[in-house]
Scaffold this active site. Structure first.
Site, PDB file in Angstrom:
ATOM      1  N   LYS A   1      -4.866  10.115  -8.271  1.00  7.15           N
ATOM      2  CA  LYS A   1      -4.450  10.308  -6.882  1.00  7.15           C
ATOM      3  C   LYS A   1      -4.582  11.794  -6.569  1.00  7.15           C
ATOM      4  CE  LYS A   1      -2.476   9.097  -2.912  1.00  7.15           C
ATOM      5  NZ  LYS A   1      -3.069   8.158  -1.947  1.00  7.15           N
TER       6      LYS A   1
ATOM      7  N   HIS B   1       0.819  -1.206   0.000  1.00  2.00           N
ATOM      8  CA  HIS B   1       0.000   0.000   0.000  1.00  2.00           C
ATOM      9  C   HIS B   1       0.857   1.260   0.000  1.00  2.00           C
ATOM     10  CE1 HIS B   1      -3.617   2.380   0.856  1.00  2.00           C
ATOM     11  NE2 HIS B   1      -2.827   3.099   1.650  1.00  2.00           N
TER      12      HIS B   1
ATOM     13  N   HIS C   1       3.266   6.199  -1.945  1.00  2.00           N
ATOM     14  CA  HIS C   1       3.941   7.344  -1.323  1.00  2.00           C
ATOM     15  C   HIS C   1       5.459   7.280  -1.477  1.00  2.00           C
ATOM     16  CE1 HIS C   1       0.205   8.722   0.484  1.00  2.00           C
ATOM     17  NE2 HIS C   1      -0.015   7.501   0.947  1.00  2.00           N
TER      18      HIS C   1
END
Length: 386
Positions: free
Chosen positions: A320, A262, A277
């Site tokens: 995003k 994730h 990220h």
């Protein structure tokens, strides 16, 4: 009094519950007064004024996801989260543990991890990031900045890629190389079972072996060891593998996700990009034409690496809205800071200091499944970019 309580209950039945919503509590009188008047009328409200303080549910019982009134409560596997002295070790404290339960309750005052401790250790980790990019190694082109109100517009304001140049010699360093090998081990769509091969398990072990060779991760372990979170480096590494790589289900009951996937690789759920990220992953995807950079909404105060950028982008056709990421840091730096914050401040903002500048990281625990006597997996971790 009995008549008033009976009338209160009758009013609630006829007009709706006073404590409707997510927050129950002794403050429901002042928070819900206008709603009560609207629902029940002035006559009923005149009675409520004298009885409601006795009836607010949080005065009668404690929510199962709160530590209010539960500090040092014995462990019960049926509880959603815990408030005893061992919850920090097992990453399963309630989010308000630090509000209601003294950190000294962990085992001794010396074991408590204060906000000052976090500021100090984060500066040490910042200084120990010897594998970070130098200013000439990474050149970015942020182009267009949008306001927080514009991040959801899905408009491509930047005709050029974000990365103008990256010195890919960085990627031959052991921690970078072992990190990059992990990135293609996942299916990005949630709801699809992840099949982990023996080779992929070896890649996980190799990454952990390489990062644990670095001064940065050794400093992190030493800090946590002194604070009685881990008794040995082997225990620490074993827990790192579970908390980051252990699989759980984000959709359809399939073991389809992990904290590492994730946070660092990224996922797609309900048509949107979640997680994602990591700057290295972004660069490699952008280089292949799979990621399209749109704009940025936050640029950190650092004039060297690592820096922080809050970005808007698309991954194929999936958007995003705000993807915050460290730019130019080593894999062990990001991995180490997120681990530090997950262990010490799970489920809330973790305030750090990097090069004299303040920075906060938000982590969340995965609450629907556990490992090893109730320990929690990492659900997500990211830099707060605002």
């Amino acid at each position: 009094m009995g008549q008033k309580v009976l009338l209160f209950q009758l009013c609630c039945v006829l007009r709706g519950p006073v404590w409707a919503g997510n927050h129950l509590g002794s403050d429901c009188l002042r928070k819900r007064s206008s709603q009560v008047i609207n629902w029940m009328g002035q006559g009923c409200w005149s009675i409520l004024q004298t009885t409601v303080l006795f009836l607010c549910p949080q005065d009668l019982y404690t929510a199962s996801d709160s530590c209010k009134g539960r500090c040092q409560e014995p462990y019960n596997e049926k509880d959603e989260c815990h408030c005893n002295a061992e919850c920090e070790r097992y990453h399963n404290c309630c989010e308000d543990y630090y509000t209601y339960c003294s950190p000294e309750g962990f085992s001794s005052s010396q074991d408590a991890i204060t906000d000052g401790d976090l500021l100090h250790i984060s500066e040490q980790l910042y200084e120990a990031d010897h594998n970070k990019a130098q200013p000439t190694d990474v050149i970015i082109n942020p182009q267009h900045q949008v306001s927080p109100d514009e991040t959801g517009d899905q408009e491509d304001h930047s005709p050029e890629p974000l990365y103008k140049y990256v010195n890919e010699k960085l990627f031959s360093k052991p921690t970078y190389a072992s990190f990059i090998k992990l990135l293609d081990n996942y299916q990005r769509a949630t709801g699809r079972e992840e099949e982990v091969t023996a080779e992929e398990l070896k890649e996980q072990d190799n990454f952990l072996k390489e990062v644990m060779k670095t001064e940065l991760m050794k400093k992190l372990f030493t800090f946590l060891h002194k604070k009685n979170r881990y008794s040995s480096e082997q225990e620490f590494v074993t827990d790192l593998k579970e908390m980051w790589f252990g699989l759980y289900s984000r959709g359809n009951g399939e073991r389809d996700s992990s904290g590492f996937e994730h946070v660092f690789s990224g996922e797609v759920k309900k048509g949107k990009v979640t997680g994602f990220h990591n700057w290295i992953r972004f660069y490699l995807m952008e280089k292949q034409g799979l990621v399209n950079y749109f704009s940025y909404s936050y640029d950190g105060p650092w004039n060297t690496y690592p820096d922080v950028l809050g970005m808007q982008f698309s991954w194929d056709e999936f958007y995003k809205e705000v993807g915050s990421a460290f730019i130019g840091c080593s894999p062990e730096f990001e991995f180490g800071l997120y681990t530090l914050c997950f262990i010490t401040r799970p489920g809330r903002a973790c305030h750090l200091s990097l090069g004299g500048h303040s920075l906060s990281i938000q982590t969340y625990t995965w609450t629907k499944s556990t490992y090893g006597n109730g320990r929690k997996y990492i659900a997500t971790a990211y830099v707060i970019s605002s």
